[in-house]
Motif scaffolding. Structure first.
Motif, mmCIF file in Angstrom:
data_model
loop_
_atom_site.group_PDB
_atom_site.id
_atom_site.type_symbol
_atom_site.label_atom_id
_atom_site.label_comp_id
_atom_site.label_asym_id
_atom_site.label_seq_id
_atom_site.Cartn_x
_atom_site.Cartn_y
_atom_site.Cartn_z
ATOM 1 N N LYS A 1 0.971 -1.130 -0.049
ATOM 2 C CA LYS A 1 0.075 -0.029 0.004
ATOM 3 C C LYS A 1 0.888 1.292 0.077
ATOM 4 N N HIS A 2 0.416 2.241 -0.941
ATOM 5 C CA HIS A 2 1.015 3.527 -0.850
ATOM 6 C C HIS A 2 0.333 4.867 -0.621
ATOM 7 N N MET A 3 0.645 5.421 0.564
ATOM 8 C CA MET A 3 -0.117 6.634 0.965
ATOM 9 C C MET A 3 -1.710 6.022 1.473
ATOM 10 N N MET A 4 -1.803 4.706 1.887
ATOM 11 C CA MET A 4 -2.926 4.404 2.367
ATOM 12 C C MET A 4 -4.060 4.306 1.094
ATOM 13 N N VAL A 5 -3.728 4.894 -0.032
ATOM 14 C CA VAL A 5 -5.124 4.743 -0.993
ATOM 15 C C VAL A 5 -4.590 4.012 -2.101
ATOM 16 N N SER A 6 -3.334 3.634 -2.411
ATOM 17 C CA SER A 6 -3.289 2.759 -3.820
ATOM 18 C C SER A 6 -1.885 1.715 -3.517
ATOM 19 N N LYS A 7 -1.548 1.280 -4.422
ATOM 20 C CA LYS A 7 -0.659 0.082 -4.300
ATOM 21 C C LYS A 7 0.555 0.463 -5.125
ATOM 22 N N VAL A 8 1.982 0.033 -4.778
ATOM 23 C CA VAL A 8 3.125 0.047 -5.346
ATOM 24 C C VAL A 8 3.463 -1.431 -5.478
ATOM 25 N N LYS A 9 3.473 -1.335 -7.101
ATOM 26 C CA LYS A 9 4.168 -2.892 -7.625
ATOM 27 C C LYS A 9 5.296 -2.875 -7.816
ATOM 28 N N GLY A 10 6.158 -3.874 -7.710
ATOM 29 C CA GLY A 10 7.731 -4.103 -7.944
ATOM 30 C C GLY A 10 8.059 -5.543 -8.350
ATOM 31 N N GLN A 11 9.164 -5.817 -8.727
ATOM 32 C CA GLN A 11 9.547 -7.178 -8.883
ATOM 33 C C GLN A 11 11.473 -7.072 -8.746
ATOM 34 N N PHE A 12 11.598 -8.247 -8.659
ATOM 35 C CA PHE A 12 13.325 -8.416 -8.716
ATOM 36 C C PHE A 12 13.769 -9.079 -10.015
ATOM 37 N N ASP A 13 14.285 -8.319 -10.612
ATOM 38 C CA ASP A 13 14.657 -8.737 -12.144
ATOM 39 C C ASP A 13 15.530 -9.842 -12.034
ATOM 40 N N SER A 14 16.395 -9.983 -11.057
ATOM 41 C CA SER A 14 17.512 -11.403 -11.142
ATOM 42 C C SER A 14 17.177 -11.995 -9.753
ATOM 43 N N TYR A 15 17.200 -13.418 -9.979
ATOM 44 C CA TYR A 15 16.802 -14.301 -9.098
ATOM 45 C C TYR A 15 17.440 -15.616 -9.268
ATOM 46 N N THR A 16 17.752 -16.620 -8.535
ATOM 47 C CA THR A 16 18.058 -17.934 -8.862
ATOM 48 C C THR A 16 17.092 -18.658 -8.177
ATOM 49 N N ALA A 17 16.954 -20.060 -8.621
ATOM 50 C CA ALA A 17 16.222 -21.163 -7.847
ATOM 51 C C ALA A 17 16.642 -22.257 -7.963
ATOM 52 N N ASN A 18 16.582 -23.049 -6.837
ATOM 53 C CA ASN A 18 16.827 -24.577 -6.786
ATOM 54 C C ASN A 18 15.622 -25.307 -6.707
ATOM 55 N N VAL A 19 15.073 -26.067 -7.655
ATOM 56 C CA VAL A 19 14.020 -26.734 -7.557
ATOM 57 C C VAL A 19 14.288 -28.448 -7.854
ATOM 58 N N GLU A 20 14.301 -29.349 -6.841
ATOM 59 C CA GLU A 20 14.257 -30.817 -7.108
ATOM 60 C C GLU A 20 13.139 -31.436 -6.493
ATOM 61 N N ALA A 21 12.655 -32.448 -7.519
ATOM 62 C CA ALA A 21 11.577 -33.102 -7.209
ATOM 63 C C ALA A 21 11.555 -34.503 -7.906
ATOM 64 N N ALA A 22 10.968 -35.419 -7.266
ATOM 65 C CA ALA A 22 10.780 -36.796 -7.781
ATOM 66 C C ALA A 22 9.666 -36.613 -9.016
ATOM 67 N N ASP A 23 8.741 -35.742 -8.677
ATOM 68 C CA ASP A 23 7.612 -35.707 -9.916
ATOM 69 C C ASP A 23 6.927 -34.516 -9.613
ATOM 70 N N LEU A 24 7.050 -33.465 -10.400
ATOM 71 C CA LEU A 24 6.444 -31.953 -10.175
ATOM 72 C C LEU A 24 4.987 -32.037 -10.472
ATOM 73 N N SER A 25 4.260 -33.079 -10.803
ATOM 74 C CA SER A 25 2.883 -33.208 -10.907
ATOM 75 C C SER A 25 2.486 -33.331 -9.486
ATOM 76 N N ASP A 26 3.252 -33.853 -8.387
ATOM 77 C CA ASP A 26 3.087 -34.059 -7.126
ATOM 78 C C ASP A 26 4.099 -33.319 -6.228
ATOM 79 N N LEU A 27 3.971 -31.812 -6.056
ATOM 80 C CA LEU A 27 4.867 -30.974 -5.515
ATOM 81 C C LEU A 27 5.333 -31.394 -4.241
ATOM 82 N N THR A 28 4.570 -32.391 -3.552
ATOM 83 C CA THR A 28 4.987 -32.576 -2.284
ATOM 84 C C THR A 28 6.326 -33.532 -2.180
ATOM 85 N N THR A 29 6.803 -33.788 -3.280
ATOM 86 C CA THR A 29 7.942 -34.497 -3.299
ATOM 87 C C THR A 29 9.117 -33.590 -3.651
#
Length: 175
Positions: free
Chosen positions: A18-46
């Motif tokens: 929220k910005h000034m209690m009346v609107s929203k400011v949106k942003g993003q992180f243009d650079s990031y890394t991720a590590n995803v390991e899974a037995a089966d991504l159709s079941d994210l619990t793995t």
């Protein structure tokens, strides 16, 4: 466990506040890394999931605001160059998931839970299997030491406490 690569041209890490209690400011992180390991991504619990957002890559479409966010008033990017998340548990919630883990911002680690919607599985034009997910959580920025604010003459404050974090991912098998 198979390793999966985040397709950054079809993914994003964003936030809003929220910005000034009346609107929203949106942003993003243009650079990031991720590590995803899974037995089966159709079941994210793995899966085992971790992210590192490069705070210096913050982008709110306003250079002065971005520089202020990088300063000691907010993220103190020189001392805290990244925001880190590591999953600790993943549970199924109907067709969707709850991904709980440790989120570290500005040296403070707290447990948060992302609501994750499974977008589905497909095969791209080059024959590569892809999976899509959308994840969202809300945090109180002050709990992570992001306490800078300014009072408004009309009452209220310049920057809201609650930050919505939204991660949209497309992943495919690591080469």
């Amino acid at each position: 466990m198979a390793k999966w690569t985040v397709d950054q041209s079809h993914s994003s890490v964003g936030f809003e506040v929220k910005h000034m209690m009346v609107s929203k400011v949106k942003g993003q992180f243009d650079s990031y890394t991720a590590n995803v390991e899974a037995a089966d991504l159709s079941d994210l619990t793995t899966a085992s999931i971790s992210f590192k957002f490069d705070v210096a890559s913050i982008n709110t479409k306003n250079e002065d605001r971005d520089n202020h966010l990088k300063s000691a008033d907010f993220f103190d990017v020189e001392s805290n160059p990244s925001i880190d998340f590591t999953s600790t548990s993943i549970t199924k919630d109907g067709d969707d998931y709850k991904v709980t883990g440790d989120l570290t911002i500005k040296g403070v680690t707290k447990q948060v839970t992302f609501d994750v919607e499974y977008g589905g599985k497909g095969t791209n034009p080059w024959g590569v299997e892809v999976y899509g997910f959308e994840a969202e959580t809300k945090i109180n920025r002050e709990e992570f030491g992001l306490t800078w604010n300014a009072a408004l003459e009309t009452g209220g404050v310049l920057v809201g406490k609650d930050i919505k974090i939204k991660v949209e991912l497309e992943v495919n098998p690591a080469a």
